[in-house]
Design a protein around this motif. Structure first.
Motif, PDB file in Angstrom:
ATOM      1  N   GLY A 208      55.581  31.468  66.270  1.00  0.00           N
ATOM      2  CA  GLY A 208      54.638  32.545  65.972  1.00  0.00           C
ATOM      3  C   GLY A 208      53.958  33.002  67.256  1.00  0.00           C
ATOM      4  O   GLY A 208      53.899  32.265  68.242  1.00  0.00           O
ATOM      5  N   GLY A 209      53.465  34.208  67.258  1.00  0.00           N
ATOM      6  CA  GLY A 209      52.671  34.711  68.371  1.00  0.00           C
ATOM      7  C   GLY A 209      53.437  34.950  69.651  1.00  0.00           C
ATOM      8  O   GLY A 209      52.868  34.936  70.736  1.00  0.00           O
ATOM      9  N   VAL A 210      54.745  35.201  69.553  1.00  0.00           N
ATOM     10  CA  VAL A 210      55.543  35.438  70.767  1.00  0.00           C
ATOM     11  C   VAL A 210      55.786  36.926  71.039  1.00  0.00           C
ATOM     12  O   VAL A 210      56.378  37.279  72.058  1.00  0.00           O
ATOM     13  N   GLY A 211      55.357  37.771  70.100  1.00  0.00           N
ATOM     14  CA  GLY A 211      55.531  39.212  70.314  1.00  0.00           C
ATOM     15  C   GLY A 211      56.592  39.867  69.438  1.00  0.00           C
ATOM     16  O   GLY A 211      57.024  40.978  69.742  1.00  0.00           O
ATOM     17  N   LYS A 212      56.971  39.212  68.347  1.00  0.00           N
ATOM     18  CA  LYS A 212      57.954  39.827  67.441  1.00  0.00           C
ATOM     19  C   LYS A 212      57.423  41.141  66.855  1.00  0.00           C
ATOM     20  O   LYS A 212      58.074  42.183  66.942  1.00  0.00           O
ATOM     21  N   THR A 213      56.258  41.056  66.239  1.00  0.00           N
ATOM     22  CA  THR A 213      55.727  42.237  65.555  1.00  0.00           C
ATOM     23  C   THR A 213      55.389  43.338  66.553  1.00  0.00           C
ATOM     24  O   THR A 213      55.688  44.517  66.326  1.00  0.00           O
ATOM     25  N   THR A 214      54.801  42.947  67.681  1.00  0.00           N
ATOM     26  CA  THR A 214      54.480  43.919  68.726  1.00  0.00           C
ATOM     27  C   THR A 214      55.745  44.619  69.210  1.00  0.00           C
ATOM     28  O   THR A 214      55.757  45.830  69.434  1.00  0.00           O
ATOM     29  N   THR A 215      56.819  43.851  69.348  1.00  0.00           N
ATOM     30  CA  THR A 215      58.089  44.421  69.781  1.00  0.00           C
ATOM     31  C   THR A 215      58.685  45.320  68.697  1.00  0.00           C
ATOM     32  O   THR A 215      59.151  46.428  68.997  1.00  0.00           O
TER      33      THR A 215
ATOM     34  N   VAL B 225      58.247  42.769  79.308  1.00  0.00           N
ATOM     35  CA  VAL B 225      57.003  43.309  78.750  1.00  0.00           C
ATOM     36  C   VAL B 225      55.829  42.532  79.343  1.00  0.00           C
ATOM     37  O   VAL B 225      55.725  41.319  79.156  1.00  0.00           O
ATOM     38  N   PRO B 226      54.954  43.202  80.071  1.00  0.00           N
ATOM     39  CA  PRO B 226      53.833  42.498  80.694  1.00  0.00           C
ATOM     40  C   PRO B 226      52.755  42.164  79.672  1.00  0.00           C
ATOM     41  O   PRO B 226      52.707  42.764  78.592  1.00  0.00           O
ATOM     42  N   ARG B 227      51.925  41.215  80.009  1.00  0.00           N
ATOM     43  CA  ARG B 227      50.710  41.015  79.221  1.00  0.00           C
ATOM     44  C   ARG B 227      49.838  42.238  79.464  1.00  0.00           C
ATOM     45  O   ARG B 227      49.567  42.607  80.605  1.00  0.00           O
ATOM     46  N   ASN B 228      49.466  42.906  78.392  1.00  0.00           N
ATOM     47  CA  ASN B 228      48.727  44.162  78.525  1.00  0.00           C
ATOM     48  C   ASN B 228      47.787  44.281  77.329  1.00  0.00           C
ATOM     49  O   ASN B 228      48.212  44.301  76.186  1.00  0.00           O
ATOM     50  N   VAL B 229      46.516  44.350  77.628  1.00  0.00           N
ATOM     51  CA  VAL B 229      45.508  44.301  76.563  1.00  0.00           C
ATOM     52  C   VAL B 229      45.652  45.486  75.608  1.00  0.00           C
ATOM     53  O   VAL B 229      45.349  45.377  74.414  1.00  0.00           O
TER      54      VAL B 229
HETATM   55  N1  LIG Z   1      52.612  41.935  75.872  1.00  0.00           N
HETATM   56  C1  LIG Z   1      51.469  41.605  75.265  1.00  0.00           C
HETATM   57  N2  LIG Z   1      50.294  41.638  75.924  1.00  0.00           N
HETATM   58  C2  LIG Z   1      49.143  41.291  75.327  1.00  0.00           C
HETATM   59  N3  LIG Z   1      49.056  40.894  74.060  1.00  0.00           N
HETATM   60  C3  LIG Z   1      50.188  40.836  73.333  1.00  0.00           C
HETATM   61  C4  LIG Z   1      51.453  41.202  73.885  1.00  0.00           C
HETATM   62  N4  LIG Z   1      52.392  41.036  72.928  1.00  0.00           N
HETATM   63  C5  LIG Z   1      51.758  40.599  71.828  1.00  0.00           C
HETATM   64  N5  LIG Z   1      50.427  40.477  72.052  1.00  0.00           N
HETATM   65  C6  LIG Z   1      49.411  39.978  71.126  1.00  0.00           C
HETATM   66  O1  LIG Z   1      49.700  38.613  70.875  1.00  0.00           O
HETATM   67  C7  LIG Z   1      49.537  38.301  69.505  1.00  0.00           C
HETATM   68  C8  LIG Z   1      50.851  37.832  68.909  1.00  0.00           C
HETATM   69  O2  LIG Z   1      51.806  38.896  68.969  1.00  0.00           O
HETATM   70  P1  LIG Z   1      52.724  39.275  67.715  1.00  0.00           P
HETATM   71  O3  LIG Z   1      53.533  40.447  68.120  1.00  0.00           O
HETATM   72  O4  LIG Z   1      51.898  39.398  66.488  1.00  0.00           O
HETATM   73  O5  LIG Z   1      53.638  37.979  67.641  1.00  0.00           O
HETATM   74  P2  LIG Z   1      54.561  37.435  66.447  1.00  0.00           P
HETATM   75  O6  LIG Z   1      54.923  38.597  65.583  1.00  0.00           O
HETATM   76  O7  LIG Z   1      55.737  36.828  67.151  1.00  0.00           O
HETATM   77  O8  LIG Z   1      53.757  36.403  65.724  1.00  0.00           O
HETATM   78  C9  LIG Z   1      49.004  39.566  68.851  1.00  0.00           C
HETATM   79  O9  LIG Z   1      47.615  39.497  68.811  1.00  0.00           O
HETATM   80  C10 LIG Z   1      49.466  40.675  69.784  1.00  0.00           C
HETATM   81  O10 LIG Z   1      48.600  41.791  69.743  1.00  0.00           O
END
Ligand SMILES: Nc1ncnc2c1ncn2[C@@H]1O[C@H](COP(=O)(O)OP(=O)(O)O)[C@@H](O)[C@H]1O
Ligand SMILES: [Mg+2]
Length: 269
Positions: free
Chosen positions: A20-27, A224-228
């Motif tokens: 969890g929390g690796v960026g799946k949904t964000t991606t 994908v950089p860490r980006n607030v």
């Molecule tokens: N590249 C990024 N930079 C900063 N925050 C990120 C980045 N990618 C994801 N996040 C944040 O990290 C958290 C987990 O990302 P999320 O996409 O929800 O992961 P997953 O779906 O794998 O659980 C969320 O709060 C999201 O906004």
């Protein structure tokens, strides 16, 4: 369509990683938005009971009359589940917490691994002319994720640039191989994308080196950089491309979309 980058059939991509929390949904959200910006029609299938993709794209719980749960277990048609988002060209099949019982309920069904595949094959979806279908998977290798892999042409793996990132990958690849052997022999790895990369952090650079050494071509050039801005966008219920179009997060997901679409041969294994 004469556009050679336009797939004849929707290209179905499962965005998966059991962490969890690796960026799946964000991606899923932002790659989807970047593809839509390119003029493609994109459907995002929310397959996570947490429904973060649905919330992040502004589909409130009260708007989720029919969800992916109904699609898998209630024989509701895809056309009744799909909702538009505020982003032109981007649609979503939303999820609610109902989906958390789906794994157990699907077990009783003989076709339990094929439910999503069959739902996505309904002819009714032709009228949308989707070019891409992105499936946002839950953080597990459960039957839901297996359904996504069986339905998909390929698996896209977001990999968080942190220590232990590579550890879970062999388990994920094992599941991919099992799905290939049983239900979906043509399943490919679309690629592995490094997320939350911190250029100032030596650990991030180490993870990149390790990933490229062990996985080679499978790793996207785009990082994908860490980006607030990426983490703020969901609370405004839009993709980062709309929230802050020129942010580093937006640029990265546009580059990822370009790399994915225009790369000659998608990577395998
Ligand atoms: N590249 C990024 N930079 C900063 N925050 C990120 C980045 N990618 C994801 N996040 C944040 O990290 C958290 C987990 O990302 P999320 O996409 O929800 O992961 P997953 O779906 O794998 O659980 C969320 O709060 C999201 O906004
Ligand atoms: Mg998620």
């Amino acid at each position: 369509m004469s556009d050679p980058t336009r797939p004849a059939q929707p290209r179905i991509i499962a965005v998966a990683n059991q962490k969890g929390g690796v960026g799946k949904t964000t991606t899923a959200i932002n790659l989807g938005a970047a593809l839509a910006e390119e003029g493609f029609n994109v459907l995002l299938v929310d397959l996570d009971p947490q429904g973060n993709a649905s919330t992040g794209l502004g589909v409130g719980v009260e708007e989720r009359q029919y969800t992916t749960y109904d699609l898998l277990l209630e024989e509701v048609e895809l056309k009744d589940v799909i909702r538009p988002t505020k982003t032109e060209g981007l649609w979503i099949a939303p999820a609610t917490t109902d989906l958390s019982s789906a794994d157990i309920e699907m077990m009783a069904n003989e076709k339990r691994s094929f439910l999503l595949r069959d739902a996505l094959r309904q002819r009714a979806i032709d009228s949308w002319e989707f070019d891409f279908i992105l499936i946002d998977c839950p953080p597990s290798l459960s039957l839901l994720t297996v359904n996504a892999m069986v339905a998909a042409d390929s698996v896209l793996v977001p990999l968080q640039s942190e220590f232990f990132a590579l550890e879970g990958l062999s388990q994920l690849m094992l599941t991919v191989r099992q799905v290939r052997q049983t239900a979906n022999p043509n399943l490919r790895i679309e690629g592995i994308v490094l997320t939350m990369f911190d250029i100032r952090n030596r650990l991030s650079q180490q993870v990149e080196r390790d990933a490229r050494e062990t996985l080679g071509e499978l790793v996207f050039r785009t990082i994908v950089p860490r980006n607030v801005r990426l983490s703020e966008a969901p609370s405004f219920a839009v993709p980062v491309l709309e929230y802050d179009s020129m942010s580093r997060g937006s640029l990265a997901y546009r580059a990822l979309a370009q790399e994915m679409v225009y790369r000659k041969e998608p990577a395998t294994t």
